[in-house]
Design a protein around this motif. Structure first.
Motif, short mmCIF file in Angstrom:
data_model
loop_
_atom_site.label_atom_id
_atom_site.label_comp_id
_atom_site.label_asym_id
_atom_site.label_seq_id
_atom_site.Cartn_x
_atom_site.Cartn_y
_atom_site.Cartn_z
N GLY A 66 -24.46 -32.50 -75.24
CA GLY A 66 -25.34 -32.92 -74.16
C GLY A 66 -25.30 -32.07 -72.92
N LEU A 67 -24.39 -31.12 -72.85
CA LEU A 67 -24.30 -30.29 -71.65
C LEU A 67 -25.50 -29.36 -71.47
CD1 LEU A 67 -20.51 -29.38 -71.52
CD2 LEU A 67 -21.76 -30.97 -70.08
N PHE A 68 -26.20 -29.06 -72.56
CA PHE A 68 -27.38 -28.20 -72.44
C PHE A 68 -28.49 -28.90 -71.65
CE2 PHE A 68 -31.10 -25.79 -73.87
CZ PHE A 68 -30.63 -24.50 -73.66
N THR A 69 -28.39 -30.21 -71.50
CA THR A 69 -29.36 -30.95 -70.69
C THR A 69 -29.37 -30.43 -69.25
OG1 THR A 69 -29.03 -32.89 -72.07
CG2 THR A 69 -30.06 -33.26 -69.95
N LEU A 70 -28.22 -29.96 -68.78
CA LEU A 70 -28.15 -29.36 -67.44
C LEU A 70 -29.05 -28.14 -67.34
CD1 LEU A 70 -24.31 -29.66 -66.81
CD2 LEU A 70 -26.11 -31.13 -65.90
N VAL A 71 -29.10 -27.36 -68.40
CA VAL A 71 -29.97 -26.18 -68.42
C VAL A 71 -31.43 -26.62 -68.42
CG1 VAL A 71 -30.63 -24.13 -69.76
CG2 VAL A 71 -28.22 -24.77 -69.56
N VAL A 72 -31.75 -27.66 -69.19
CA VAL A 72 -33.13 -28.18 -69.21
C VAL A 72 -33.52 -28.68 -67.82
CG1 VAL A 72 -34.63 -29.96 -70.17
CG2 VAL A 72 -33.08 -28.71 -71.67
N ASN A 73 -32.61 -29.37 -67.14
CA ASN A 73 -32.90 -29.84 -65.79
C ASN A 73 -33.12 -28.67 -64.83
OD1 ASN A 73 -32.64 -32.47 -66.64
ND2 ASN A 73 -30.56 -32.71 -65.87
N ALA A 74 -32.37 -27.59 -65.01
CA ALA A 74 -32.57 -26.40 -64.18
C ALA A 74 -33.94 -25.78 -64.44
CB ALA A 74 -31.46 -25.38 -64.44
N VAL A 75 -34.36 -25.74 -65.68
CA VAL A 75 -35.68 -25.21 -66.03
C VAL A 75 -36.76 -26.07 -65.40
CG1 VAL A 75 -37.29 -24.82 -67.95
CG2 VAL A 75 -34.91 -24.07 -68.14
N VAL A 76 -36.59 -27.37 -65.41
CA VAL A 76 -37.56 -28.27 -64.79
C VAL A 76 -37.66 -28.00 -63.30
CG1 VAL A 76 -37.97 -30.70 -64.17
CG2 VAL A 76 -37.43 -30.09 -66.52
N LEU A 77 -36.52 -27.87 -62.63
CA LEU A 77 -36.53 -27.57 -61.19
C LEU A 77 -37.19 -26.23 -60.92
CD1 LEU A 77 -35.68 -28.59 -58.39
CD2 LEU A 77 -33.50 -27.41 -58.72
N TRP A 78 -36.93 -25.26 -61.77
CA TRP A 78 -37.53 -23.93 -61.63
C TRP A 78 -39.05 -24.00 -61.82
CZ3 TRP A 78 -35.49 -19.17 -64.82
CH2 TRP A 78 -35.64 -18.01 -64.06
N LEU A 79 -39.50 -24.78 -62.79
CA LEU A 79 -40.94 -24.95 -63.00
C LEU A 79 -41.61 -25.60 -61.79
CD1 LEU A 79 -41.13 -26.19 -66.70
CD2 LEU A 79 -42.06 -24.06 -65.78
N VAL A 80 -40.97 -26.61 -61.24
CA VAL A 80 -41.52 -27.28 -60.07
C VAL A 80 -41.60 -26.31 -58.91
CG1 VAL A 80 -41.10 -29.09 -58.36
CG2 VAL A 80 -40.82 -29.59 -60.78
N ALA A 81 -40.58 -25.49 -58.75
CA ALA A 81 -40.57 -24.51 -57.66
C ALA A 81 -41.65 -23.46 -57.84
CB ALA A 81 -39.20 -23.84 -57.56
N SER A 82 -42.03 -23.19 -59.08
CA SER A 82 -43.03 -22.15 -59.31
C SER A 82 -44.45 -22.59 -58.91
CB SER A 82 -43.01 -21.70 -60.77
OG SER A 82 -43.47 -22.72 -61.61
N VAL A 83 -44.68 -23.89 -58.80
CA VAL A 83 -46.03 -24.36 -58.49
C VAL A 83 -46.13 -25.13 -57.18
CG1 VAL A 83 -46.79 -24.40 -60.89
CG2 VAL A 83 -45.77 -26.45 -59.88
N THR A 84 -45.02 -25.27 -56.45
CA THR A 84 -45.03 -26.00 -55.18
C THR A 84 -44.43 -25.14 -54.07
OG1 THR A 84 -42.86 -27.01 -55.55
CG2 THR A 84 -44.79 -28.22 -56.36
N ALA A 85 -44.25 -25.74 -52.91
CA ALA A 85 -43.67 -25.04 -51.77
C ALA A 85 -42.15 -24.96 -51.85
CB ALA A 85 -44.07 -25.75 -50.47
N LEU A 86 -41.59 -25.38 -52.96
CA LEU A 86 -40.14 -25.32 -53.16
C LEU A 86 -39.75 -23.91 -53.59
CD1 LEU A 86 -37.84 -27.46 -53.10
CD2 LEU A 86 -38.12 -27.66 -55.56
N ASN A 87 -38.68 -23.39 -53.02
CA ASN A 87 -38.17 -22.06 -53.38
C ASN A 87 -36.78 -22.20 -53.97
OD1 ASN A 87 -40.44 -20.74 -52.26
ND2 ASN A 87 -39.51 -20.80 -50.24
N VAL A 88 -36.54 -21.50 -55.08
CA VAL A 88 -35.24 -21.53 -55.74
C VAL A 88 -34.74 -20.10 -55.86
CG1 VAL A 88 -34.04 -22.13 -57.86
CG2 VAL A 88 -35.82 -23.61 -57.02
#
Length: 122
Positions: A66-88
């Motif tokens: 289940g630790l790979f879920t952390l990577v999936v959560n990071a990808v989700v945050l990265w996707l959100v940052a790519s289309v909003t005013a959020l910067n990562v």
């Protein structure tokens, strides 16, 4: 929990994330509307894209217990940052940011439940 309360909790969590961790920020001049839009996009991505990513990564997730879920959560945050005013700041920033965001969201969810703002009767 009502949609509006959940949206506001997510917006507050994203804002607090940008305050406690420097790897995730909002673009200069971002206002409350930008934060709420980022929270709305985060909710949509979590509802539509995250389950697909978890399903596709199921073998790796099983191998890592289940630790790979952390990577999936990071990808989700990265996707959100790519289309909003959020910067990562890179994938490492998204990874640590996703962990911090999960902790902040967990605390806020329990606080909302404790205060009785989630609409549940108990």
């Amino acid at each position: 929990m009502g949609f509006l309360v959940r949206l506001l909790v997510n917006a507050l969590a994203l804002y607090l994330l940008t305050q406690v961790y420097g790897g995730v920020t909002f673009a200069p001049g971002a206002d409350v509307g930008s934060i709420v839009i980022a929270a709305l996009v985060m909710g949509i991505v979590n509802a539509l894209i995250r389950p697909v990513l978890l399903l596709l990564s199921l073998p790796v997730n099983l191998l890592t217990l289940g630790l790979f879920t952390l990577v999936v959560n990071a990808v989700v945050l990265w996707l959100v940052a790519s289309v909003t005013a959020l910067n990562v700041n890179g994938f490492g920033g998204a990874f640590i940011g996703a962990i911090v965001l999960a902790v902040i969201s967990w605390v806020l969810d329990h606080l909302v439940g404790f205060l009785g703002l989630d609409g549940r009767r108990g």
